[in-house]
Design a protein around this motif. Structure first.
Motif, PDB file in Angstrom:
ATOM      1  N   SER A   1       0.903  -1.209  -0.130  1.00 15.66           N
ATOM      2  CA  SER A   1       0.001  -0.121  -0.060  1.00 15.66           C
ATOM      3  C   SER A   1       0.786   1.332  -0.021  1.00 15.66           C
ATOM      4  O   SER A   1       0.446   2.632  -0.207  1.00 15.66           O
ATOM      5  CB  SER A   1      -0.953  -0.051   1.155  1.00 15.66           C
ATOM      6  OG  SER A   1      -0.266   0.058   2.539  1.00 15.66           O
ATOM      7  N   LEU A   2       2.073   1.196   0.107  1.00 13.06           N
ATOM      8  CA  LEU A   2       3.180   2.128   0.266  1.00 13.06           C
ATOM      9  C   LEU A   2       2.888   3.040  -1.142  1.00 13.06           C
ATOM     10  O   LEU A   2       2.762   2.599  -2.045  1.00 13.06           O
ATOM     11  CB  LEU A   2       4.482   1.478   0.104  1.00 13.06           C
ATOM     12  CG  LEU A   2       5.575   2.469   0.830  1.00 13.06           C
ATOM     13  CD1 LEU A   2       5.353   2.905   2.188  1.00 13.06           C
ATOM     14  CD2 LEU A   2       7.110   1.778   0.775  1.00 13.06           C
ATOM     15  N   SER A   3       3.220   4.177  -0.887  1.00 13.66           N
ATOM     16  CA  SER A   3       3.073   5.129  -2.127  1.00 13.66           C
ATOM     17  C   SER A   3       4.246   5.262  -3.021  1.00 13.66           C
ATOM     18  O   SER A   3       5.433   4.733  -2.515  1.00 13.66           O
ATOM     19  CB  SER A   3       2.901   6.842  -1.712  1.00 13.66           C
ATOM     20  OG  SER A   3       4.247   7.280  -1.300  1.00 13.66           O
ATOM     21  N   VAL A   4       4.046   5.279  -4.318  1.00 13.01           N
ATOM     22  CA  VAL A   4       5.068   5.350  -5.251  1.00 13.01           C
ATOM     23  C   VAL A   4       5.898   6.671  -4.827  1.00 13.01           C
ATOM     24  O   VAL A   4       7.361   6.466  -5.253  1.00 13.01           O
ATOM     25  CB  VAL A   4       4.539   5.420  -6.570  1.00 13.01           C
ATOM     26  CG1 VAL A   4       5.423   5.746  -7.730  1.00 13.01           C
ATOM     27  CG2 VAL A   4       3.863   4.111  -7.045  1.00 13.01           C
ATOM     28  N   ALA A   5       5.452   7.515  -4.585  1.00 15.19           N
ATOM     29  CA  ALA A   5       6.624   8.833  -4.127  1.00 15.19           C
ATOM     30  C   ALA A   5       7.629   8.432  -3.196  1.00 15.19           C
ATOM     31  O   ALA A   5       8.531   8.773  -3.198  1.00 15.19           O
ATOM     32  CB  ALA A   5       5.584   9.906  -3.744  1.00 15.19           C
ATOM     33  N   ARG A   6       7.084   7.396  -2.235  1.00  9.87           N
ATOM     34  CA  ARG A   6       8.252   7.198  -1.173  1.00  9.87           C
ATOM     35  C   ARG A   6       8.942   6.225  -1.914  1.00  9.87           C
ATOM     36  O   ARG A   6      10.263   6.234  -1.351  1.00  9.87           O
ATOM     37  CB  ARG A   6       7.493   6.358  -0.141  1.00  9.87           C
ATOM     38  CG  ARG A   6       8.219   5.830   1.119  1.00  9.87           C
ATOM     39  CD  ARG A   6       7.596   5.434   2.214  1.00  9.87           C
ATOM     40  NE  ARG A   6       8.487   4.810   3.215  1.00  9.87           N
ATOM     41  CZ  ARG A   6       8.289   4.493   4.405  1.00  9.87           C
ATOM     42  NH1 ARG A   6       6.913   4.892   4.812  1.00  9.87           N
ATOM     43  NH2 ARG A   6       8.977   3.883   5.252  1.00  9.87           N
TER      44      ARG A   6
ATOM     45  N   TRP B   1       7.161   6.400 -13.048  1.00 11.66           N
ATOM     46  CA  TRP B   1       6.091   6.177 -13.965  1.00 11.66           C
ATOM     47  C   TRP B   1       6.547   5.672 -15.571  1.00 11.66           C
ATOM     48  O   TRP B   1       5.855   5.143 -16.390  1.00 11.66           O
ATOM     49  CB  TRP B   1       5.140   7.092 -13.943  1.00 11.66           C
ATOM     50  CG  TRP B   1       4.382   7.456 -12.588  1.00 11.66           C
ATOM     51  CD1 TRP B   1       4.321   8.662 -11.908  1.00 11.66           C
ATOM     52  CD2 TRP B   1       3.502   6.406 -11.785  1.00 11.66           C
ATOM     53  NE1 TRP B   1       3.545   8.225 -10.739  1.00 11.66           N
ATOM     54  CE2 TRP B   1       3.051   6.998 -10.764  1.00 11.66           C
ATOM     55  CE3 TRP B   1       3.324   5.154 -12.106  1.00 11.66           C
ATOM     56  CZ2 TRP B   1       2.332   6.320  -9.805  1.00 11.66           C
ATOM     57  CZ3 TRP B   1       2.422   4.504 -11.120  1.00 11.66           C
ATOM     58  CH2 TRP B   1       2.022   5.235 -10.174  1.00 11.66           C
ATOM     59  N   ARG B   2       7.865   6.455 -15.693  1.00 13.75           N
ATOM     60  CA  ARG B   2       8.342   6.236 -17.119  1.00 13.75           C
ATOM     61  C   ARG B   2       8.609   4.666 -17.421  1.00 13.75           C
ATOM     62  O   ARG B   2       8.216   4.227 -18.421  1.00 13.75           O
ATOM     63  CB  ARG B   2       9.288   7.090 -17.299  1.00 13.75           C
ATOM     64  CG  ARG B   2      10.146   7.021 -18.753  1.00 13.75           C
ATOM     65  CD  ARG B   2      11.389   8.089 -18.936  1.00 13.75           C
ATOM     66  NE  ARG B   2      11.016   9.018 -18.258  1.00 13.75           N
ATOM     67  CZ  ARG B   2      11.853   9.971 -17.762  1.00 13.75           C
ATOM     68  NH1 ARG B   2      13.158   9.293 -17.320  1.00 13.75           N
ATOM     69  NH2 ARG B   2      11.686  11.126 -17.384  1.00 13.75           N
ATOM     70  N   TYR B   3       9.083   4.147 -16.270  1.00 13.16           N
ATOM     71  CA  TYR B   3       9.640   2.705 -16.619  1.00 13.16           C
ATOM     72  C   TYR B   3       8.620   1.771 -15.792  1.00 13.16           C
ATOM     73  O   TYR B   3       8.404   0.556 -16.504  1.00 13.16           O
ATOM     74  CB  TYR B   3      10.885   2.476 -15.351  1.00 13.16           C
ATOM     75  CG  TYR B   3      12.005   3.078 -15.910  1.00 13.16           C
ATOM     76  CD1 TYR B   3      12.705   2.607 -17.028  1.00 13.16           C
ATOM     77  CD2 TYR B   3      12.835   4.136 -15.032  1.00 13.16           C
ATOM     78  CE1 TYR B   3      13.800   3.489 -17.549  1.00 13.16           C
ATOM     79  CE2 TYR B   3      13.724   4.771 -15.548  1.00 13.16           C
ATOM     80  CZ  TYR B   3      14.383   4.466 -16.830  1.00 13.16           C
ATOM     81  OH  TYR B   3      15.387   5.046 -17.161  1.00 13.16           O
ATOM     82  N   PHE B   4       7.550   2.147 -15.206  1.00 11.79           N
ATOM     83  CA  PHE B   4       6.482   1.443 -14.689  1.00 11.79           C
ATOM     84  C   PHE B   4       5.291   1.923 -14.715  1.00 11.79           C
ATOM     85  O   PHE B   4       5.009   2.913 -14.015  1.00 11.79           O
ATOM     86  CB  PHE B   4       6.816   0.831 -13.164  1.00 11.79           C
ATOM     87  CG  PHE B   4       8.363   0.154 -13.034  1.00 11.79           C
ATOM     88  CD1 PHE B   4       8.279  -1.196 -13.418  1.00 11.79           C
ATOM     89  CD2 PHE B   4       9.304   0.891 -12.592  1.00 11.79           C
ATOM     90  CE1 PHE B   4       9.649  -1.637 -13.035  1.00 11.79           C
ATOM     91  CE2 PHE B   4      10.529   0.333 -12.631  1.00 11.79           C
ATOM     92  CZ  PHE B   4      10.807  -0.980 -12.659  1.00 11.79           C
ATOM     93  N   LYS B   5       4.446   1.585 -15.823  1.00  8.49           N
ATOM     94  CA  LYS B   5       3.293   2.579 -16.171  1.00  8.49           C
ATOM     95  C   LYS B   5       2.124   2.661 -15.020  1.00  8.49           C
ATOM     96  O   LYS B   5       1.502   3.496 -15.023  1.00  8.49           O
ATOM     97  CB  LYS B   5       2.674   1.987 -17.377  1.00  8.49           C
ATOM     98  CG  LYS B   5       3.541   1.951 -18.448  1.00  8.49           C
ATOM     99  CD  LYS B   5       3.991   3.547 -18.948  1.00  8.49           C
ATOM    100  CE  LYS B   5       4.913   3.371 -20.336  1.00  8.49           C
ATOM    101  NZ  LYS B   5       5.813   4.557 -20.196  1.00  8.49           N
ATOM    102  N   THR B   6       1.924   1.335 -14.183  1.00  8.44           N
ATOM    103  CA  THR B   6       1.140   1.529 -13.171  1.00  8.44           C
ATOM    104  C   THR B   6       1.823   1.072 -12.020  1.00  8.44           C
ATOM    105  O   THR B   6       2.891   0.296 -11.933  1.00  8.44           O
ATOM    106  CB  THR B   6      -0.043   0.620 -13.297  1.00  8.44           C
ATOM    107  OG1 THR B   6       0.643  -0.883 -13.489  1.00  8.44           O
ATOM    108  CG2 THR B   6      -0.693   0.773 -14.712  1.00  8.44           C
ATOM    109  N   LYS B   7       1.393   1.307 -10.652  1.00  9.59           N
ATOM    110  CA  LYS B   7       1.763   0.764  -9.432  1.00  9.59           C
ATOM    111  C   LYS B   7       1.816  -0.849  -9.345  1.00  9.59           C
ATOM    112  O   LYS B   7       2.729  -1.520  -9.185  1.00  9.59           O
ATOM    113  CB  LYS B   7       0.858   1.314  -8.327  1.00  9.59           C
ATOM    114  CG  LYS B   7       1.693   0.813  -7.065  1.00  9.59           C
ATOM    115  CD  LYS B   7       1.037   1.541  -5.879  1.00  9.59           C
ATOM    116  CE  LYS B   7       1.486   1.038  -4.591  1.00  9.59           C
ATOM    117  NZ  LYS B   7       1.018   1.412  -3.318  1.00  9.59           N
TER     118      LYS B   7
END
Length: 201
Positions: free
Chosen positions: A25-30, A43-49
């Motif tokens: 559940s951790l944020s992508v920002a972290r 997001w460039r390398y991984f289009k979705t979480k």
């Protein structure tokens, strides 16, 4: 090209660690902060979480040290004793491969969709066939009783390894954890080997 691969590797390394210790559940920002990149780069390398979650599990699985250890053990003649193999597998599941098993734990607990997808992933390395082959050879050499099928014994051994993982990686310092997990596994199976009159390593 190398710079791009370095950035991707840093993101994956950060994702493995952060998801392993804090859940999916951790944020992508972290994760971006941990990798020292901006969120847009993630997001460039991984289009979705979810793509990042799957990639983290897959990358961590490639670092699973239990399989190479068993492969090397199967090349030895004679095979190492079960007590020694179990001690080393216990050590590996709690050190070099702990992040991978933490990821699987979080997936099973909170993201069963991830766990199910990983179970069906064609890239998933499987430990149990190596364990089953090791057991099969011990039984053929008559250093382990052939009372159960190698598949059943390998499942039981893997269950013991997961028990050691839960007690020591997820509950460190509790009354169930071991001061020396590898030593505890070795002593337990040495007692079985002595009881059965089997040769010691």
């Amino acid at each position: 090209m190398k710079k791009r691969q370095d950035a991707k590797d840093k993101i994956l390394g950060a994702a493995i660690h952060e998801f392993a210790y804090h859940g999916f559940s951790l944020s992508v920002a972290r994760i971006a902060k941990k990798a020292h990149v901006n969120e847009i780069t993630v997001w460039r390398y991984f289009k979705t979480k979810d793509i990042l979650c799957h990639a983290a599990i897959r990358a961590a699985a490639q670092q699973n040290a239990l399989i190479p250890y068993l492969e090397a053990s199967l090349k030895q003649n004679p095979l190492p004793a079960l007590s020694e193999v179990l001690a080393e597998l216990t050590r590996l599941i709690l050190t070099e491969s702990v992040d991978y098993y933490r990821l699987i734990y979080h997936a099973v607990l909170c993201r069963p969709d991830l766990a199910e997808a990983w179970d069906k992933d064609k890239h998933r390395p499987h430990l149990r066939p190596f364990l089953a082959e090791y057991v099969r050879r011990l039984q053929a050499a008559e250093t382990l009783p052939a009372t159960c099928s190698p598949e059943e014994v390998s499942r039981d051994i893997f269950g013991l390894l997961l028990g050691a993982f839960v007690r020591n990686a997820l509950m460190p310092g509790s009354e169930l954890s071991d001061a020396d997990p590898a030593g505890a596994a070795r002593r337990l199976f040495q007692a079985f080997e002595i009881n059965l009159g089997l040769p010691q390593a």
